[in-house]
Write a protein that holds these residues in place. Structure first.
Motif, PDB file in Angstrom:
ATOM      1  N   ASP A  78       0.914  -1.089   0.141  1.00 39.74           N
ATOM      2  CA  ASP A  78      -0.106  -0.095   0.012  1.00 39.74           C
ATOM      3  C   ASP A  78       0.915   1.061   0.136  1.00 39.74           C
ATOM      4  O   ASP A  78       1.811   1.314   0.860  1.00 39.74           O
ATOM      5  N   HIS A  79       0.354   2.184  -0.883  1.00 40.35           N
ATOM      6  CA  HIS A  79       0.817   3.559  -0.578  1.00 40.35           C
ATOM      7  C   HIS A  79       0.027   4.291   0.055  1.00 40.35           C
ATOM      8  O   HIS A  79      -1.066   4.393  -0.379  1.00 40.35           O
ATOM      9  N   GLU A  80       0.366   4.834   1.323  1.00 42.03           N
ATOM     10  CA  GLU A  80      -0.519   5.376   2.285  1.00 42.03           C
ATOM     11  C   GLU A  80      -0.135   6.820   2.411  1.00 42.03           C
ATOM     12  O   GLU A  80       0.963   7.320   2.420  1.00 42.03           O
ATOM     13  N   ARG A  81      -1.307   7.554   2.855  1.00 41.90           N
ATOM     14  CA  ARG A  81      -1.199   8.796   3.365  1.00 41.90           C
ATOM     15  C   ARG A  81      -1.619   8.837   4.497  1.00 41.90           C
ATOM     16  O   ARG A  81      -2.854   8.796   4.993  1.00 41.90           O
ATOM     17  N   ILE A  82      -1.041   9.244   5.588  1.00 37.87           N
ATOM     18  CA  ILE A  82      -1.345   9.166   7.133  1.00 37.87           C
ATOM     19  C   ILE A  82      -1.528  10.487   7.614  1.00 37.87           C
ATOM     20  O   ILE A  82      -0.258  11.471   7.342  1.00 37.87           O
ATOM     21  N   THR A  83      -2.373  11.030   8.196  1.00 36.52           N
ATOM     22  CA  THR A  83      -2.871  12.294   8.710  1.00 36.52           C
ATOM     23  C   THR A  83      -2.887  11.945  10.406  1.00 36.52           C
ATOM     24  O   THR A  83      -3.575  11.028  10.898  1.00 36.52           O
ATOM     25  N   GLY A  84      -2.804  12.982  11.113  1.00 40.78           N
ATOM     26  CA  GLY A  84      -3.127  12.937  12.471  1.00 40.78           C
ATOM     27  C   GLY A  84      -1.909  12.517  13.356  1.00 40.78           C
ATOM     28  O   GLY A  84      -1.879  12.668  14.525  1.00 40.78           O
ATOM     29  N   LEU A  85      -0.541  12.366  12.641  1.00 37.84           N
ATOM     30  CA  LEU A  85       0.607  12.285  13.556  1.00 37.84           C
ATOM     31  C   LEU A  85       1.327  13.466  13.842  1.00 37.84           C
ATOM     32  O   LEU A  85       2.229  13.439  14.829  1.00 37.84           O
ATOM     33  N   GLY A  86       1.154  14.521  13.049  1.00 38.67           N
ATOM     34  CA  GLY A  86       1.851  15.799  13.119  1.00 38.67           C
ATOM     35  C   GLY A  86       1.114  16.770  12.212  1.00 38.67           C
ATOM     36  O   GLY A  86       0.041  16.517  11.896  1.00 38.67           O
ATOM     37  N   ASP A  87       1.856  17.845  11.959  1.00 40.99           N
ATOM     38  CA  ASP A  87       1.327  19.071  11.242  1.00 40.99           C
ATOM     39  C   ASP A  87       1.012  18.758   9.800  1.00 40.99           C
ATOM     40  O   ASP A  87       0.038  19.034   9.200  1.00 40.99           O
ATOM     41  N   ALA A  88       1.894  17.851   9.134  1.00 36.75           N
ATOM     42  CA  ALA A  88       1.671  17.408   7.936  1.00 36.75           C
ATOM     43  C   ALA A  88       1.732  15.947   7.491  1.00 36.75           C
ATOM     44  O   ALA A  88       1.756  15.332   8.505  1.00 36.75           O
ATOM     45  N   LEU A  90       1.904  12.341   6.278  1.00 35.20           N
ATOM     46  CA  LEU A  90       2.984  11.480   6.059  1.00 35.20           C
ATOM     47  C   LEU A  90       2.718  10.483   4.934  1.00 35.20           C
ATOM     48  O   LEU A  90       1.752   9.863   4.964  1.00 35.20           O
ATOM     49  N   GLU A  91       3.701  10.396   3.975  1.00 34.53           N
ATOM     50  CA  GLU A  91       3.390   9.173   2.890  1.00 34.53           C
ATOM     51  C   GLU A  91       4.555   8.021   3.334  1.00 34.53           C
ATOM     52  O   GLU A  91       5.426   8.304   3.726  1.00 34.53           O
ATOM     53  N   ALA A  92       3.886   6.795   3.076  1.00 32.08           N
ATOM     54  CA  ALA A  92       4.636   5.653   3.643  1.00 32.08           C
ATOM     55  C   ALA A  92       4.261   4.677   2.414  1.00 32.08           C
ATOM     56  O   ALA A  92       3.136   4.631   1.691  1.00 32.08           O
ATOM     57  N   ALA A  93       4.963   3.667   2.226  1.00 36.26           N
ATOM     58  CA  ALA A  93       4.758   2.345   1.530  1.00 36.26           C
ATOM     59  C   ALA A  93       4.681   1.426   2.703  1.00 36.26           C
ATOM     60  O   ALA A  93       5.777   1.181   3.337  1.00 36.26           O
ATOM     61  N   ALA A  94       3.743   0.748   2.668  1.00 35.07           N
ATOM     62  CA  ALA A  94       3.709  -0.463   3.656  1.00 35.07           C
ATOM     63  C   ALA A  94       3.288  -1.772   2.945  1.00 35.07           C
ATOM     64  O   ALA A  94       2.916  -1.772   2.211  1.00 35.07           O
ATOM     65  N   VAL A  95       4.377  -2.657   3.326  1.00 36.64           N
ATOM     66  CA  VAL A  95       4.477  -4.109   2.698  1.00 36.64           C
ATOM     67  C   VAL A  95       4.032  -5.089   3.815  1.00 36.64           C
ATOM     68  O   VAL A  95       4.552  -5.039   4.667  1.00 36.64           O
ATOM     69  N   TYR A  96       2.591  -5.679   3.331  1.00 35.58           N
ATOM     70  CA  TYR A  96       2.363  -6.526   4.478  1.00 35.58           C
ATOM     71  C   TYR A  96       2.318  -8.015   3.905  1.00 35.58           C
ATOM     72  O   TYR A  96       2.000  -8.116   2.814  1.00 35.58           O
ATOM     73  N   GLU A  97       2.925  -8.913   4.605  1.00 38.41           N
ATOM     74  CA  GLU A  97       2.907 -10.146   4.257  1.00 38.41           C
ATOM     75  C   GLU A  97       2.086 -11.082   5.104  1.00 38.41           C
ATOM     76  O   GLU A  97       1.957 -10.996   6.341  1.00 38.41           O
ATOM     77  N   VAL A  98       1.069 -12.065   4.398  1.00 44.05           N
ATOM     78  CA  VAL A  98       0.030 -12.631   5.114  1.00 44.05           C
ATOM     79  C   VAL A  98       0.740 -14.099   5.128  1.00 44.05           C
ATOM     80  O   VAL A  98       1.228 -14.692   4.025  1.00 44.05           O
ATOM     81  N   THR A  99       0.626 -14.623   6.393  1.00 44.17           N
ATOM     82  CA  THR A  99       0.816 -16.096   6.719  1.00 44.17           C
ATOM     83  C   THR A  99       0.043 -16.888   7.154  1.00 44.17           C
ATOM     84  O   THR A  99      -0.381 -16.367   8.419  1.00 44.17           O
ATOM     85  N   ASP A 100      -0.726 -18.024   6.770  1.00 44.89           N
ATOM     86  CA  ASP A 100      -1.402 -18.569   7.537  1.00 44.89           C
ATOM     87  C   ASP A 100      -3.030 -17.838   7.952  1.00 44.89           C
ATOM     88  O   ASP A 100      -3.246 -18.015   9.049  1.00 44.89           O
TER      89      ASP A 100
END
Length: 112
Positions: A78-88, A90-100
């Protein structure tokens, strides 16, 4: 549940600040990495739940928006935009691995 549906369920719980529903999507031995750090930033469900209870879900404006999503087998990116952590936002890439049927590992890459 498909990996994509599981990652969407945890995102919905994250945005609802529903800790129990959120951590239910993760394995007991969850590892969270924040490169370039060599080791995991969080390890195990207890530490994971404590971090989100005290460092994220206590922030009333916290919200994550998915800007783009890719699914590659058991991995959801996921390419995410996160708000509420600070004034601006934050953009992040999150890689989730699913097992079982649960998220077993997450890698967070932050812009900037």
């Amino acid at each position: 549940m498909t990996p994509e549906a599981l990652v969407q369920a945890q995102l919905d719980a994250y945005n609802a600040h529903d800790l129990q529903a959120f951590i239910a999507c993760y394995s007991d031995d969850i590892l969270v990495h924040r490169p370039p750090a060599a080791g995991p930033a969080l390890a195990g469900k207890a530490a994971f739940a404590d971090f989100y209870a005290t460092q994220r879900f206590n922030l009333p404006a916290l919200h994550a928006q998915v800007l783009n999503r890719m699914v590659l087998g058991s991995k959801v990116i996921d390419h995410e935009r996160i708000t509420g952590l600070g004034d601006a936002p934050l953009e992040a890439a999150a890689v989730y691995e699913v097992t079982d049927g649960l998220i077993s590992t997450v890698w967070f890459y932050y812009a900037g």
